[in-house]
Scaffold this motif. Structure first.
Motif, mmCIF file in Angstrom:
data_model
loop_
_atom_site.group_PDB
_atom_site.id
_atom_site.type_symbol
_atom_site.label_atom_id
_atom_site.label_comp_id
_atom_site.label_asym_id
_atom_site.label_seq_id
_atom_site.Cartn_x
_atom_site.Cartn_y
_atom_site.Cartn_z
ATOM 1 N N GLY A 1 0.825 -1.210 0.000
ATOM 2 C CA GLY A 1 0.000 0.000 0.000
ATOM 3 C C GLY A 1 0.852 1.250 0.000
ATOM 4 O O GLY A 1 1.778 1.390 0.813
ATOM 5 N N GLU A 2 0.576 2.189 -0.891
ATOM 6 C CA GLU A 2 1.392 3.399 -1.012
ATOM 7 C C GLU A 2 1.446 4.175 0.301
ATOM 8 O O GLU A 2 2.473 4.753 0.653
ATOM 9 C CB GLU A 2 0.836 4.294 -2.126
ATOM 10 N N LYS A 3 0.315 4.191 1.034
ATOM 11 C CA LYS A 3 0.250 4.987 2.257
ATOM 12 C C LYS A 3 0.403 4.147 3.519
ATOM 13 O O LYS A 3 0.283 4.678 4.625
ATOM 14 C CB LYS A 3 -1.074 5.753 2.301
ATOM 15 N N THR A 4 0.653 2.848 3.367
ATOM 16 C CA THR A 4 0.783 1.990 4.549
ATOM 17 C C THR A 4 2.126 1.283 4.636
ATOM 18 O O THR A 4 2.435 0.656 5.654
ATOM 19 C CB THR A 4 -0.336 0.925 4.567
ATOM 20 N N LYS A 5 2.933 1.355 3.573
ATOM 21 C CA LYS A 5 4.152 0.550 3.536
ATOM 22 C C LYS A 5 5.117 0.901 4.668
ATOM 23 O O LYS A 5 5.724 0.015 5.260
ATOM 24 C CB LYS A 5 4.830 0.657 2.171
ATOM 25 N N GLN A 6 5.239 2.212 4.982
ATOM 26 C CA GLN A 6 6.186 2.569 6.034
ATOM 27 C C GLN A 6 5.695 2.118 7.412
ATOM 28 O O GLN A 6 6.480 1.680 8.246
ATOM 29 C CB GLN A 6 6.452 4.072 6.019
ATOM 30 N N SER A 7 4.401 2.210 7.643
ATOM 31 C CA SER A 7 3.852 1.722 8.907
ATOM 32 C C SER A 7 4.068 0.218 9.022
ATOM 33 O O SER A 7 4.391 -0.298 10.105
ATOM 34 C CB SER A 7 2.357 2.048 8.988
ATOM 35 N N ALA A 8 3.885 -0.506 7.920
ATOM 36 C CA ALA A 8 4.093 -1.945 7.937
ATOM 37 C C ALA A 8 5.554 -2.280 8.229
ATOM 38 O O ALA A 8 5.859 -3.196 9.008
ATOM 39 C CB ALA A 8 3.660 -2.555 6.606
ATOM 40 N N LEU A 9 6.472 -1.553 7.605
ATOM 41 C CA LEU A 9 7.896 -1.801 7.850
ATOM 42 C C LEU A 9 8.247 -1.572 9.314
ATOM 43 O O LEU A 9 8.993 -2.339 9.924
ATOM 44 C CB LEU A 9 8.748 -0.901 6.954
ATOM 45 N N ASP A 10 7.716 -0.515 9.888
ATOM 46 C CA ASP A 10 7.985 -0.224 11.293
ATOM 47 C C ASP A 10 7.452 -1.348 12.182
ATOM 48 O O ASP A 10 8.134 -1.809 13.109
ATOM 49 C CB ASP A 10 7.339 1.103 11.681
ATOM 50 N N ALA A 11 6.236 -1.801 11.896
ATOM 51 C CA ALA A 11 5.647 -2.870 12.710
ATOM 52 C C ALA A 11 6.432 -4.172 12.578
ATOM 53 O O ALA A 11 6.728 -4.839 13.579
ATOM 54 C CB ALA A 11 4.195 -3.082 12.296
ATOM 55 N N LEU A 12 6.799 -4.519 11.351
ATOM 56 C CA LEU A 12 7.568 -5.745 11.138
ATOM 57 C C LEU A 12 8.927 -5.664 11.827
ATOM 58 O O LEU A 12 9.429 -6.655 12.368
ATOM 59 C CB LEU A 12 7.732 -6.012 9.649
ATOM 60 N N SER A 13 9.537 -4.483 11.801
ATOM 61 C CA SER A 13 10.835 -4.303 12.468
ATOM 62 C C SER A 13 10.712 -4.599 13.950
ATOM 63 O O SER A 13 11.557 -5.282 14.542
ATOM 64 C CB SER A 13 11.327 -2.864 12.278
ATOM 65 N N ARG A 14 9.670 -4.100 14.553
ATOM 66 C CA ARG A 14 9.538 -4.251 15.998
ATOM 67 C C ARG A 14 9.058 -5.643 16.405
ATOM 68 O O ARG A 14 9.373 -6.105 17.493
ATOM 69 C CB ARG A 14 8.600 -3.167 16.542
ATOM 70 N N LEU A 15 8.299 -6.286 15.528
ATOM 71 C CA LEU A 15 7.862 -7.651 15.840
ATOM 72 C C LEU A 15 8.992 -8.657 15.643
ATOM 73 O O LEU A 15 9.037 -9.690 16.304
ATOM 74 C CB LEU A 15 6.651 -8.018 14.975
ATOM 75 N N GLY A 16 9.918 -8.372 14.689
ATOM 76 C CA GLY A 16 11.140 -9.155 14.566
ATOM 77 C C GLY A 16 10.947 -10.609 14.191
ATOM 78 O O GLY A 16 11.658 -11.480 14.702
ATOM 79 N N VAL A 17 10.018 -10.906 13.269
ATOM 80 C CA VAL A 17 9.826 -12.281 12.787
ATOM 81 C C VAL A 17 10.712 -12.473 11.560
ATOM 82 O O VAL A 17 10.439 -11.901 10.498
ATOM 83 C CB VAL A 17 8.349 -12.543 12.446
#
Length: 870
Positions: A694-710
């Motif tokens: 998503g153009e407007k969600t990709k950065q939020s997703a990256l931040d969440a994935l970084s912190r979840l660390g899977v």
């Protein structure tokens, strides 16, 4: 603006950092549509190319000397409005201008116009005034929609013709109108609060005026021309002395008398949905106003021109002396004299300070965060030993997609500031201060400014002559914070530099969001003092993340600041109860308690807000529903409260947040991903992954994935390393670091490539370094290759940060390379071994001492010499 020598020196400084002029153009502009409203071309121009900042400032230093009508033509262009149409002879200028101004608001109903009038006034006035009724609570976005319907060009067009009328003195058919009044050479009193003429001409005498040149929606043209005498304008009333409030107001004192201007709010060359001009042609003058004046504009233009000789005094409580708000232009131009500019002292900067006051003046522009961009503001002083005093925000500075500048062309000047200014860019804005001559003093107590910038911003201070002294704090003297560019350039003189908080000051920067900053201090000549003369004529490269350069060493380390006294728990609870308990109903007032929850927890609120949030959580289901309905709003201070309460709700919040990932509103979906990461909900990773596309969600997703660390999702993340957006590429690189994706090292090394912007290159380098020995084989191969100098320098620098023993033979060979930049980087890497000591350190020191015997390039020699000394 910059001379060939200045550009060469700046390029030389950037070369030490493995950067060039193009790297200054890294992304500082948000692409969120709602934040681009009313954004001026000059904001794009300077944030995209920071070295254009002084060009804009000097353009206006020249334009300020033009005729008032010519100035308005350039204002029209700066605001990005349509060009003036019509022209030629107008039989009756007043009638034509009145019709033009009326057409400016023709697209608004009377009810809409009344709402806009009241709302607009209180956006630039911090307090009440009986002249304008207080507005009902309004939705800012709805009011901005109404503001967009106003034809601002119509006000500028009418003002150009009216100021030409005032200048020429040929009133033609206008003199036959009832709206024109003449007065003789006596000492007159003109009370213009009731039934004022459109045009008043007083031919002489020491006159007194009340509410002169007050243009309002009911009286859209107000012109006062006084030809001689020591005059007094105003009696402290608002909307006076050249105010265009939904109209055009012009006050022109054409004599050289010593005049006094005493006004309230929105006065003395102030334009709000209109044009306000105050022109004084000489004398020792006194100007005093409250909020918004002395060359202040919002949705229009405010201009104050003090021409000729004279030692003048200016005071504004707030928003003055060259100030601009949304879609606004503000200019104060003063030609000659020993002038004093003072702003502040009324509006306490609470809760950050209990003893400092807001100024937002002296070449300062600001937007309406987060709804609309800001304007362009200028304070131009041509000559004299001047004194500038601001407290919080001012002196060639800007905040939130705005541009502010101060240009002083001559004289021994003093700049005194509490915080934020003096060529300071704050929060996605650009500030510029240029002083061309004289022995000057710059004092900035709390930092950010004095050639400093913070948060995707640009801050530039250029002083071209004189023995100058700079006293700053953190984020000053070429200090760049959080993804910004900052420059302090001093061309000549014996100068002194001091920073109380030495981190990120005197040519330094701070990284954030996985990216760096560029901070540069350049001093070209003279015997300079940086705490010690040892650094006079030398350079220093700071090896902190983001690659920062300055020439001097900082003063000795700072002492820890005194700690804030904490409220006892019972006092904090009492304050919450006092603010939000409904005694009659014997329960919490839901809205008041929520309002306290979303306050910024600074000062004593740092103890009060946690108590309020605890009590709000205990309200149960109503609180739970309210928090989830609030996710995704634009109120920035609301989200920390949401985060805190979601964590309190814990596992109960996971299921509704997971469903919210599919919300049509990308802001809500993105916020949900972040909140799931706050809760450590690793089971939601598969539902978060679709947000990467998503153009407007990709950065939020990256931040969440970084912190979840899977770790298993790293390959999906690498696809975003080719994204068109610089910040997305950086976020993807940082995500790989958190995922410990060592298999991605070859992909990261490819981001070192020449042509990639420096923020991405340094992020990739930093992540490879974080992987330690796993990255060494690839780094060694790249360092010894025939790839571009940019790529090899990153690899060499990374080896110096990891310090693997097997890199020593490669570094030994590279310290003899033909390109001085490779030698410079290899020397830095070997110095890292030398500092660490041991057998490797002894070997590195021997290599460097051997190289020093043959090294001729001054920067390489300096790096080796100073490194070995320490």
């Amino acid at each position: 603006f910059f001379t060939a020598e200045e550009l060469t020196r700046l390029q030389e400084a950037l070369a030490l950092l493995n950067c060039d002029l193009d790297d200054l153009k890294f992304d500082k502009l948000t692409r969120e549509e709602s934040m681009r409203r009313f954004r001026l071309p000059v904001v794009y121009r300077v944030l995209e190319d920071p070295l254009q900042g002084p060009v804009v400032a000097m353009d206006w230093a020249r334009r300020a000397r033009l005729t008032p009508a010519e100035i308005l033509v350039h204002v029209n262009r700066e605001l990005g409005l349509r060009g003036f149409d019509g022209g030629g002879d107008v039989e009756n200028v007043l009638q034509w201008a009145e019709n033009t101004i009326v057409r400016a608001t023709a697209r608004l109903s009377p009810e809409q116009l009344d709402r806009l009038v009241r709302w607009a006034f209180y956006t630039v006035v911090d307090g009440g005034d009986e002249l304008v009724p207080a507005p009902e609570e309004e939705d800012p976005e709805e009011m901005l929609d109404l503001a967009a319907k106003v034809d601002l060009a119509a006000y500028l067009h009418a003002a150009q013709f009216l100021v030409d009328l005032a200048l020429g003195g040929n009133y033609g058919g206008s003199t036959s109108r009832e709206g024109v009044r003449f007065a003789g050479k006596g000492d007159d009193v003109h009370d213009l609060r009731v039934n004022p003429p459109m045009l008043l001409i007083d031919t002489g005498g020491n006159d007194r005026y009340i509410a002169p040149a007050r243009a309002t929606p009911d009286h859209p043209i107000a012109i006062v021309i006084d030809l001689a005498g020591n005059d007094v304008y105003g009696d402290g009333e608002s909307l006076s002395c050249g105010t265009g409030f939904f109209g055009v107001g012009i006050l022109w004192d054409r004599g050289d008398g010593d005049d006094q201007y005493h006004s309230g709010h929105l006065s003395q060359g102030a334009g709000l949905f209109g044009v306000g001009m105050l022109i004084d042609e000489g004398g020792d003058d006194i100007y005093r106003c409250r909020d918004t004046g002395q060359g202040a504009g919002g949705w229009g233009a405010g201009v104050l021109l003090d021409r000729g000789e004279g030692n003048d005094y200016f005071h504004a409580d707030l928003f003055g002396q060259g100030f601009a708000y949304v879609a606004g232009f503000g200019l104060l131009h003063n030609e000659k004299g020993q002038d004093v500019y003072d702003a502040g002292g009324v509006h306490l900067h609470y809760p950050l300070f209990n003893d400092r006051y807001q100024s937002l003046s002296q070449g300062f522009a600001i937007g309406m965060r987060p709804y609309a961009s800001g304007g362009a503001a200028f304070l131009i002083d041509d000559a004299g030993n001047d004194r500038y005093a601001c407290d919080i925000y001012g002196q060639g500075a800007a905040y939130w997609f705005a541009y502010g500048a101060l240009v002083d062309s001559d004289g021994n000047d003093t700049y005194n500031l509490g915080q934020y200014g003096q060529g300071g860019g704050i929060h996605l804005a650009a500030g510029c201060l240029i002083d061309l001559a004289g022995q000057d003093l710059y004092y900035n107590m709390h930092g950010v400014g004095t050639g400093g910038a913070h948060d995707y911003a640009v801050g530039i201070l250029v002083d071209r002559a004189g023995d100058d002294y700079y006293a700053g704090s953190g984020g000053t003297l070429g200090g760049a914070l959080t993804n910004s560019f900052a420059l302090l350039l001093d061309s000549a003189g014996n100068d002194g530099y001091s920073a109380v908080k030495v981190r990120h000051a005197e040519g330094g920067g701070r990284s954030a969001r996985g990216m760096g900053s560029i901070g540069v201090l350049l001093d070209f000549a003279g015997k300079d003092l940086h705490g010690t003369r040892e650094l006079d004529g030398h350079h220093r490269v700071k090896e902190t993340y983001g690659a920062l350069l300055d020439f001097p060493d900082p003063p000795p380390g700072e002492s820890a600041p005194p700690q804030r006294p904490h409220l006892p728990p019972e006092e904090a609870e009492a304050k919450v109860r006092e603010a939000a308990w409904d005694a009659e109903e014997d329960r919490w007032d839901f809205e008041k308690l929520w309002d306290l929850c979303r306050q910024w927890p600074v000062g004593e609120l740092a103890d009060v807000v946690p108590v309020a949030r605890r009590e709000f959580h205990d309200l149960g289901e109503p609180a739970f529903e309210h928090v989830f309905a609030t996710i995704g709003t634009k109120r920035n201070l609301e989200f920390p409260a949401v985060q805190n309460l979601v964590k309190r709700f814990g596992e109960r919040a996971v299921e509704p947040l997971t469903k919210m990932l599919q919300d049509e509103d990308p802001r809500r979906a993105g916020r949900a991903a972040g909140l799931l990461a706050d809760l450590g909900a690793k089971g939601a990773v598969e539902e978060i992954l679709p947000l990467l596309s998503g153009e407007k969600t990709k950065q939020s997703a990256l931040d969440a994935l970084s912190r979840l660390g899977v770790p298993g999702v790293w390959e999906a993340v690498t696809a975003l390393l080719e994204d068109d957006t610089e910040r997305v590429r950086v976020a993807a690189i940082r995500c790989l670091e958190k995922l410990k994706a060592k298999d991605a090292i070859p992909v990261l090394l490819a981001r070192f490539a020449y042509g990639e912007v420096f923020t991405v290159r340094y992020a990739a380098e930093d992540v490879v370094v974080s992987f330690g020995p796993a990255g060494v084989p690839g780094l060694l191969e790249l360092a010894a290759s025939d790839r571009s100098v940019t790529e090899r320098r990153h690899a060499i620098r990374a080896l110096g940060r990891i310090r693997p023993t097997e890199s020593l033979p490669v570094l030994k060979s590279l310290v003899d390379a033909g390109d001085w930049r490779i030698r410079f980087e290899a020397a830095g890497a070997l110095l890292a071994f030398d500092t660490a000591g041991g057998a490797e350190g002894i070997f590195a020191e021997w290599v460097l001492l051997t190289r020093l015997d043959e090294e001729t390039h001054p920067h390489v020699r300096s790096r080796i010499e100073r490194g070995l000394e320490h």
